[in-house]
Design an enzyme around this catalytic site. Structure first.
Site, short mmCIF file in Angstrom:
data_model
loop_
_atom_site.label_atom_id
_atom_site.label_comp_id
_atom_site.label_asym_id
_atom_site.label_seq_id
_atom_site.Cartn_x
_atom_site.Cartn_y
_atom_site.Cartn_z
N LYS A 157 0.79 -1.23 0.00
CA LYS A 157 0.00 0.00 0.00
C LYS A 157 0.83 1.28 0.00
O LYS A 157 0.37 2.31 -0.51
CB LYS A 157 -0.98 0.00 1.17
CG LYS A 157 -2.08 -1.03 1.03
CD LYS A 157 -3.12 -0.91 2.13
CE LYS A 157 -4.22 -1.95 1.95
NZ LYS A 157 -5.31 -1.79 2.93
N ASP B 254 -9.80 2.96 1.76
CA ASP B 254 -9.84 2.31 3.08
C ASP B 254 -10.41 3.25 4.14
O ASP B 254 -11.19 2.83 4.99
CB ASP B 254 -8.43 1.88 3.49
CG ASP B 254 -7.99 0.58 2.84
OD1 ASP B 254 -8.87 -0.18 2.40
OD2 ASP B 254 -6.78 0.33 2.78
#
Length: 460
Positions: free
Chosen positions: A267, A303
């Site tokens: 990420k 997210d």
């Protein structure tokens, strides 16, 4: 095949669309012209007398009236604002996003009779509207072309070249061969190969994938395959579990992959492969979504939306985030956006300190956790994940006033949540984060907003 041109005012949709239709021998439709004909008045008059909602309703009717194939369609700049319009336009169609720099768009539309949408100057409004709509244009597009430096004739050549180069057999074979090296099960690999390299060729709306190491546990392929089918999207969603991110991204670029879901441990590292990073992702320092538009990769983060949405309405208080990875960063960002004081707890103090400095919050090791002073707990570690088991906290570490959000979603009921439920806590499953982050990811991938209830139904 129907070709739909989307993009802001001034990008050349009408002029280029008419020329492209002539070159292909297709019929040409301009939804703005269709609206004016159906309503018996100009678009400025519709806005002035009936307002924007009436125009949008007429635009939706025009889109529903379009023929399903062998047509070139030029749409209004705001057609992509309504998810239903995007779905209707994309079904069985190839969408081409025509764009240009805001200054170019403003110069091309100077003196227009179109009513302003804001109180800004014309140039400022063009820039502001383009910025807000850009994620929707990118998501709804299969091809992206900058017309700023192109004549209409050159744009036609460019579009036809892109249409002719989609899904070559060599690229397909190379991509499938790469997948064969990964840990993907043979049955899944064979289905993917058939879907990509079968008689039908490359799917109309492209390839999508989740990348990570590990990611074989991910339910994203199951979810997005079902969402694509429900929304009329012809796309393939696969998975790439491989330790070398550089090799993954090289293959993604050469194969023309449209969108990526990014998971552990990529990420943060994936940001170096993005040409542009959204403000939220930049602030979080992590990317979980990559969208391709033309030759550019745009990194975003959904997210934090997936964490914020289930916690919306929780009274501000003190929150503890366990972990210091990408998910933890998204959690801190979401919690601070909700007005909470946050402490980051991690087994490695240096990682916790580094992250806390980034967000201006407190930090410590798990030993610093105080249940009496903690209102919200977010587990952003892999502890409890299927195959690993365990729990960060036991029942005696929890209190009834607390909200416990475990971001682990496989299994949906973790040991931490069982402990929290036994202690009388409010519990939020990781599947809820998955639902809302996937909803936003679907919008970024396709321009279509899937209903949260549909996502829950698919996940079961």
């Amino acid at each position: 095949m129907r070709i739909v041109l989307i993009g802001p005012r001034g990008s050349g949709k009408t002029t280029i669309g008419a020329l492209l239709a002539e070159a292909l021998g297709y019929r040409f439709f301009d939804t703005d012209v269709m609206v004016e004909k159906a309503e018996g008045m100009s678009i400025p008059a519709i806005f002035a007398e009936r307002g924007e909602p009436a125009f949008r309703a007429a635009e939706t009717a025009a889109i529903r009236a379009l023929p399903p194939e062998k047509a070139v369609v030029a749409t209004g700049g705001g057609a992509i604002l309504l998810s239903g319009n995007v779905q209707a336009l994309r079904t069985g169609s190839l969408a081409v996003f025509l764009d240009a720099a805001a200054a170019v768009l403003a110069a091309r539309t100077a003196g227009s009779t179109r009513p302003p949408l804001t109180g800004l100057s014309h140039a400022q409004e063009m820039a502001a509207v383009r910025k807000v709509r850009l994620p929707l244009y990118r998501g709804a597009a299969d091809l992206c072309i900058d017309t700023g430096m192109l004549s209409p004739a050159d744009a036609i050549v460019r579009i036809q070249a892109l249409l002719g180069g989609r899904g070559s057999a060599a690229v397909c074979r190379e991509f499938v061969a790469f997948l064969q090296q990964t840990r993907m099960e043979r049955s899944e690999w064979e289905v993917t190969r058939e879907r990509l390299c079968g008689a039908g060729g490359m799917p109309l709306h492209g390839i999508f994938a989740v990348i990570g190491n590990p990611c074989l546990h991910s339910r994203s392929p199951e979810l997005f395959t079902a969402l694509f089918a429900a929304c009329g999207m012809d796309g393939v969603y696969t998975r790439i579990e491989w330790p070398d991110l550089g090799a993954i991204m090289a293959m993604v670029r050469s194969a023309g992959v449209k969108g990526l879901s990014v998971t552990i441990p990529f990420k943060s590292d994936v940001m170096q492969y993005c040409d542009e990073i959204t403000a939220d992702a930049q602030a979080i320092g992590a990317v979980n979504t990559v969208i391709r538009c033309g030759d550019r990769f745009v990194g975003a983060n959904t997210d934090w939306t997936g964490i914020r949405q289930p916690l919306a309405g929780t009274p501000p208080g003190h929150a503890v985030v366990f972990g210091a990875g990408g998910a933890a960063r998204a959690a801190v960002y979401a919690l601070q956006d909700l007005g909470m004081e946050v402490t980051v707890l991690n087994r490695t103090p240096d990682r916790a300190r580094h992250m806390a400095r980034h967000f201006g919050c407190e930090y410590g090791t798990p030993a610093a956790y105080d249940p009496e002073k903690t209102d919200v707990i977010v587990n952003a570690t892999p502890v409890g994940m299927e195959g690993r088991g365990g729990s960060l906290l036991e029942r005696g570490d929890l209190r009834a006033h607390q909200t416990v959000f475990d971001l682990v979603y496989t299994p949906p009921e973790t040991e931490l949540l069982r402990n929290a439920r036994a202690a009388g806590c409010r519990c939020i499953r990781g599947t809820e984060m998955f639902v809302y982050q996937a909803q936003e990811q679907m919008r970024l991938f396709t321009g279509i907003a899937a209903d949260a209830a549909l996502i829950r139904e698919i996940l079961g």
